[in-house]
Each structure stands twice: as C-alpha cells, then as structure tokens.
Design a protein around this motif. Structure first.
Motif, PDB file in Angstrom:
ATOM      1  N   GLU A 102       0.822  -1.208   0.000  1.00 46.40           N
ATOM      2  CA  GLU A 102       0.000   0.000   0.000  1.00 46.40           C
ATOM      3  C   GLU A 102       0.855   1.258   0.000  1.00 46.40           C
ATOM      4  N   GLN A 103       1.988   1.219   0.680  1.00 43.60           N
ATOM      5  CA  GLN A 103       2.889   2.375   0.669  1.00 43.60           C
ATOM      6  C   GLN A 103       3.453   2.609  -0.728  1.00 43.60           C
ATOM      7  N   LEU A 104       3.892   1.535  -1.367  1.00 41.96           N
ATOM      8  CA  LEU A 104       4.440   1.656  -2.719  1.00 41.96           C
ATOM      9  C   LEU A 104       3.403   2.249  -3.669  1.00 41.96           C
ATOM     10  N   GLN A 105       2.160   1.792  -3.536  1.00 41.52           N
ATOM     11  CA  GLN A 105       1.099   2.302  -4.405  1.00 41.52           C
ATOM     12  C   GLN A 105       0.760   3.747  -4.087  1.00 41.52           C
ATOM     13  N   SER A 106       0.815   4.113  -2.809  1.00 37.28           N
ATOM     14  CA  SER A 106       0.521   5.504  -2.427  1.00 37.28           C
ATOM     15  C   SER A 106       1.566   6.460  -2.976  1.00 37.28           C
ATOM     16  N   GLU A 107       2.750   5.931  -3.286  1.00 35.77           N
ATOM     17  CA  GLU A 107       3.823   6.731  -3.863  1.00 35.77           C
ATOM     18  C   GLU A 107       3.725   6.816  -5.388  1.00 35.77           C
ATOM     19  N   GLY A 108       2.653   6.252  -5.933  1.00 37.88           N
ATOM     20  CA  GLY A 108       2.431   6.319  -7.370  1.00 37.88           C
ATOM     21  C   GLY A 108       3.005   5.164  -8.157  1.00 37.88           C
ATOM     22  N   ARG A 109       3.443   4.130  -7.474  1.00 42.28           N
ATOM     23  CA  ARG A 109       4.029   2.975  -8.153  1.00 42.28           C
ATOM     24  C   ARG A 109       2.959   1.924  -8.439  1.00 42.28           C
ATOM     25  N   THR A 110       3.171   1.161  -9.495  1.00 35.72           N
ATOM     26  CA  THR A 110       2.302   0.031  -9.824  1.00 35.72           C
ATOM     27  C   THR A 110       2.932  -1.231  -9.257  1.00 35.72           C
ATOM     28  N   VAL A 111       2.151  -1.987  -8.489  1.00 38.12           N
ATOM     29  CA  VAL A 111       2.635  -3.224  -7.877  1.00 38.12           C
ATOM     30  C   VAL A 111       1.908  -4.403  -8.515  1.00 38.12           C
ATOM     31  N   VAL A 112       2.682  -5.416  -8.894  1.00 37.01           N
ATOM     32  CA  VAL A 112       2.136  -6.637  -9.502  1.00 37.01           C
ATOM     33  C   VAL A 112       2.582  -7.825  -8.655  1.00 37.01           C
ATOM     34  N   LEU A 113       1.663  -8.741  -8.355  1.00 34.82           N
ATOM     35  CA  LEU A 113       1.981  -9.956  -7.594  1.00 34.82           C
ATOM     36  C   LEU A 113       2.095 -11.143  -8.541  1.00 34.82           C
ATOM     37  N   THR A 114       3.154 -11.924  -8.389  1.00 42.25           N
ATOM     38  CA  THR A 114       3.387 -13.082  -9.258  1.00 42.25           C
ATOM     39  C   THR A 114       3.577 -14.349  -8.431  1.00 42.25           C
ATOM     40  N   THR A 115       3.408 -15.501  -9.094  1.00 44.19           N
ATOM     41  CA  THR A 115       3.554 -16.783  -8.406  1.00 44.19           C
ATOM     42  C   THR A 115       3.963 -17.875  -9.380  1.00 44.19           C
ATOM     43  N   GLY A 130      -7.751 -11.959   1.670  1.00 47.57           N
ATOM     44  CA  GLY A 130      -8.535 -10.763   1.407  1.00 47.57           C
ATOM     45  C   GLY A 130      -7.783  -9.771   0.538  1.00 47.57           C
ATOM     46  N   TRP A 131      -6.974 -10.311  -0.393  1.00 50.47           N
ATOM     47  CA  TRP A 131      -6.106  -9.472  -1.234  1.00 50.47           C
ATOM     48  C   TRP A 131      -6.598  -9.342  -2.666  1.00 50.47           C
ATOM     49  N   ARG A 132      -7.811  -9.759  -2.972  1.00 53.40           N
ATOM     50  CA  ARG A 132      -8.294  -9.730  -4.356  1.00 53.40           C
ATOM     51  C   ARG A 132      -8.179  -8.338  -4.978  1.00 53.40           C
ATOM     52  N   ASP A 133      -8.423  -7.310  -4.160  1.00 53.26           N
ATOM     53  CA  ASP A 133      -8.416  -5.940  -4.673  1.00 53.26           C
ATOM     54  C   ASP A 133      -7.176  -5.168  -4.239  1.00 53.26           C
ATOM     55  N   LEU A 134      -6.177  -5.877  -3.733  1.00 56.36           N
ATOM     56  CA  LEU A 134      -4.985  -5.192  -3.228  1.00 56.36           C
ATOM     57  C   LEU A 134      -4.182  -4.560  -4.350  1.00 56.36           C
ATOM     58  N   VAL A 135      -4.023  -5.284  -5.459  1.00 60.86           N
ATOM     59  CA  VAL A 135      -3.283  -4.754  -6.613  1.00 60.86           C
ATOM     60  C   VAL A 135      -4.129  -4.938  -7.871  1.00 60.86           C
ATOM     61  N   ALA A 136      -3.788  -4.185  -8.908  1.00 59.20           N
ATOM     62  CA  ALA A 136      -4.577  -4.225 -10.138  1.00 59.20           C
ATOM     63  C   ALA A 136      -4.263  -5.439 -10.999  1.00 59.20           C
ATOM     64  N   LEU A 137      -3.066  -6.020 -10.832  1.00 65.07           N
ATOM     65  CA  LEU A 137      -2.655  -7.130 -11.699  1.00 65.07           C
ATOM     66  C   LEU A 137      -1.925  -8.202 -10.913  1.00 65.07           C
ATOM     67  N   THR A 138      -2.350  -9.440 -11.088  1.00 68.78           N
ATOM     68  CA  THR A 138      -1.636 -10.597 -10.549  1.00 68.78           C
ATOM     69  C   THR A 138      -1.361 -11.543 -11.716  1.00 68.78           C
ATOM     70  N   LEU A 139      -0.194 -12.206 -11.671  1.00 66.70           N
ATOM     71  CA  LEU A 139       0.203 -13.060 -12.778  1.00 66.70           C
ATOM     72  C   LEU A 139       0.672 -14.426 -12.283  1.00 66.70           C
TER      73      LEU A 139
END
Length: 231
Positions: A102-115, A130-139
């Motif tokens: 959330e801090q990274l995103q508040s700084e204007g960065r785009t965060v992507v989660l991968t697995t 409860g992270w479905r809406d945490l980031v815009a993109l997961t891969l």
C-alpha cells in the motif's frame, strides 16, 4: 517522478507466509502417484522440490516424473492439496507485506503480484488473505506463456501489460528464491531484491544475481526510496 514505478513481487515466501505448505502438498501429490513417504525416492524428490522453490510447479513435476501425463497428474494433485491447506486457514501475510504494498502504491508505483502456482491456487491465496483488490494485476505462469520462473516472462508481462515504466531498468523485482532473482536479472530490472523470509539464504540469492538482500518485504519501500535518492 519516481524512478522505480513498477514493482513486481513474488507471493509465497515473499509477501505470503505459507509455513511449509509446499512440502506438505508435494507429499500428498507424490503419494497419489505411488511415491511412499519416508522412502529414498520420496526424500530425493523432496530435496529437489526444496532446491527449486520459486520455479513453476509444473516444470518441477516434469523433471521429477518425466512423463507428461504423470507430471500433469502430480501437478493437479499438488494444486488441489495446496488449495485445501489454504482453505484450512494455514496461510498468512508476511508481517508488514500489505502495508509495504500500500505504501508503494501511495507513492504512485504500480505493484504486480506473481507466483509459480497455477491461477486457481493463486486466487485461493488471494481470497484467503482478502487481497483480491490489493493490486490491479496478478500473474501466474499461464498468464505469461506458461514457462514461469526462472524465465523472465512474468516480469516482462507485467512491464508490457501495465505500461507503468518506459524502460525495464525502471522496474524493481523482489522474491525469496534464486529463481526469483534469475527471473529479475533476465528481465533487465534495475533492482532485484532478495528477501530472507522464504526458501533461500543470502548466499543463494546473491549468487543468483540479487542486487540487494533485505530481511523482509517490509523494508522494500525504504530501499527503493534510498536508491532513488542516489540517482
């Protein structure tokens, strides 16, 4: 403007603590294919699973079982077993992970989660936390051509899909395994940070090309800010 406006994060071991669920799910999957727990064959396979943490799971099973049909059966059994463990509440966020994202995103960065897991398992983890809406993109590997780590495909897919930065050098990648580091290095990311909350230690992360090693993902926002101040 921030320099590192795209941050690509691994999940299990990096942002998510799974408490050894990979090994438990593997034991279940191997057992379904006739590999007896406690046998020499089981021990050898488990050693390989530990050594290749972070790699696409279907790639691991292809190596272990050779035959594609058996590999697919093992992978399906693994994903089912892991999903059941996740649904049983045996998973949690790494302390400070959500705050860091959330801090990274508040700084204007785009965060992507991968697995390295399949989409169904990744979604089960996101739902459990409860992270479905945490980031815009997961891969997952299937979202990026199917190869998974140590190939750079997921990181480069994040680069192409988000359009968050103009150069791969303006990406930051973080993970807990040597495969995460290799994928980050091969993508051309300017920051490839290893974290010590998962499978591999400082030596393994550094040997695989980590530009930095930190104790936890919670330290990543501070590291990125510090690096930007030097540019």
């Amino acid at each position: 403007m921030n320099a590192y406006n795209l941050v690509v994060l691994d999940m299990a071991g990096t942002t998510v603590a799974d408490g050894g669920l990979v090994e438990r799910a593997f034991a279940s999957a191997a057992g379904r294919l006739g590999v007896e727990p406690g046998s020499a064959e089981h021990a050898t396979m488990l050693d390989y699973v530990r050594a290749t943490m972070g790699e696409s799971k279907i790639s691991v099973f292809r190596h272990l079982f050779g035959d594609e049909t058996k590999a697919q059966r093992a992978n399906a059994a693994f994903e089912e077993a892991y999903g059941e463990l996740v649904d049983g509440g045996l998973i949690a966020p790494i302390p400070g992970a959500r705050t860091a994202v959330e801090q990274l995103q508040s700084e204007g960065r785009t965060v992507v989660l991968t697995t390295g897991f399949a989409r169904v398992t990744q979604d089960a983890i996101l739902d459990a936390l409860g992270w479905r809406d945490l980031v815009a993109l997961t891969l997952c590997p299937a979202d990026a051509g199917g190869r998974g780590r140590p190939y750079p495909d997921m990181v480069l897919s994040a680069f192409l899909r988000t359009g968050a930065v103009d150069s791969v050098r303006d990406m930051a990648v973080a993970g807990d395994t040597s495969y995460d580091m290799l994928g980050g290095v091969r993508s051309g990311a300017g920051v490839v940070a290893g974290v010590l909350t998962g499978a591999h230690d400082t030596g393994a992360l550094t040997a695989a090309g980590a530009t930095h090693v930190i104790d936890s993902i919670a330290q990543l926002p501070g590291l990125i800010t510090e690096l930007e101040s030097r540019r």
